[in-house]
Design a protein around this motif. Structure first.
Motif, PDB file in Angstrom:
ATOM      1  N   MET A   1      41.423  28.171  40.362  1.00 14.62           N
ATOM      2  CA  MET A   1      42.625  28.668  39.682  1.00 14.62           C
ATOM      3  C   MET A   1      42.589  28.405  38.173  1.00 14.62           C
ATOM      4  N   ARG A   2      41.442  27.999  37.636  1.00 16.41           N
ATOM      5  CA  ARG A   2      41.314  27.752  36.195  1.00 16.41           C
ATOM      6  C   ARG A   2      41.468  29.057  35.407  1.00 16.41           C
ATOM      7  N   LEU A   3      42.097  28.986  34.251  1.00 16.79           N
ATOM      8  CA  LEU A   3      42.310  30.149  33.396  1.00 16.79           C
ATOM      9  C   LEU A   3      40.996  30.829  33.024  1.00 16.79           C
ATOM     10  N   ASP A   4      39.947  30.044  32.834  1.00 18.08           N
ATOM     11  CA  ASP A   4      38.654  30.626  32.461  1.00 18.08           C
ATOM     12  C   ASP A   4      38.153  31.645  33.482  1.00 18.08           C
ATOM     13  N   ASN A   5      38.538  31.498  34.736  1.00 17.76           N
ATOM     14  CA  ASN A   5      38.121  32.460  35.768  1.00 17.76           C
ATOM     15  C   ASN A   5      38.858  33.798  35.657  1.00 17.76           C
ATOM     16  N   PHE A   6      39.917  33.845  34.858  1.00 18.26           N
ATOM     17  CA  PHE A   6      40.745  35.050  34.745  1.00 18.26           C
ATOM     18  C   PHE A   6      40.809  35.594  33.322  1.00 18.26           C
ATOM     19  N   ARG A   7      40.111  34.969  32.411  1.00 19.98           N
ATOM     20  CA  ARG A   7      40.182  35.333  30.992  1.00 19.98           C
ATOM     21  C   ARG A   7      39.639  36.730  30.708  1.00 19.98           C
ATOM     22  N   THR A   8      38.551  37.102  31.388  1.00 25.28           N
ATOM     23  CA  THR A   8      37.958  38.432  31.194  1.00 25.28           C
ATOM     24  C   THR A   8      37.732  39.087  32.550  1.00 25.28           C
ATOM     25  N   VAL A   9      37.587  40.396  32.524  1.00 25.91           N
ATOM     26  CA  VAL A   9      37.273  41.110  33.764  1.00 25.91           C
ATOM     27  C   VAL A   9      35.922  40.643  34.286  1.00 25.91           C
ATOM     28  N   ALA A  10      34.974  40.417  33.384  1.00 23.14           N
ATOM     29  CA  ALA A  10      33.650  39.947  33.798  1.00 23.14           C
ATOM     30  C   ALA A  10      33.741  38.612  34.544  1.00 23.14           C
ATOM     31  N   SER A  11      34.572  37.689  34.050  1.00 27.35           N
ATOM     32  CA  SER A  11      34.700  36.394  34.740  1.00 27.35           C
ATOM     33  C   SER A  11      35.388  36.560  36.088  1.00 27.35           C
ATOM     34  N   MET A  12      36.314  37.508  36.203  1.00 30.96           N
ATOM     35  CA  MET A  12      36.960  37.769  37.492  1.00 30.96           C
ATOM     36  C   MET A  12      35.969  38.386  38.482  1.00 30.96           C
ATOM     37  N   VAL A  13      35.099  39.254  37.998  1.00 28.63           N
ATOM     38  CA  VAL A  13      34.066  39.836  38.866  1.00 28.63           C
ATOM     39  C   VAL A  13      33.175  38.725  39.412  1.00 28.63           C
ATOM     40  N   GLU A  14      32.771  37.791  38.552  1.00 24.63           N
ATOM     41  CA  GLU A  14      31.946  36.660  38.998  1.00 24.63           C
ATOM     42  C   GLU A  14      32.677  35.838  40.051  1.00 24.63           C
TER      43      GLU A  14
END
Length: 88
Positions: free
Chosen positions: A64-77
């Protein structure tokens, strides 16, 4: 309908479509969606729920860290990783 998590281009397209529909803004996968402004904590929760329902994953704890949601690329990962652990 659940989007397969093993096809990153489909995951990316789905996330971009959701965010663009909600924000009325065209984004690229690497733009920091929180830095562009105008996003609320309510939108962040909508985004988590959308990812869970659309991709059949559960986002909890450390994910649930913000870094996982900061960009679409990070959300895809994130979606790809959680989808893999679901299938394992």
């Amino acid at each position: 309908m659940t989007v397969p998590t093993d096809r990153p281009t489909d995951v990316q397209a789905s996330i971009l479509a959701f965010i663009e529909a909600k924000t009325k803004t065209t984004l690229t996968p690497d733009v920091d969606i929180f830095a562009v402004g105008g996003l609320s904590s309510l939108f962040a929760m909508e985004l988590v729920v959308h990812l869970e329902k659309t991709f059949g994953i559960s986002i909890t704890g450390a994910d649930m860290r913000l870094d996982n949601f900061r960009t679409v690329a990070s959300m895809v990962e994130l979606v790809t990783r959680l989808g893999e652990s679901t299938r394992a």
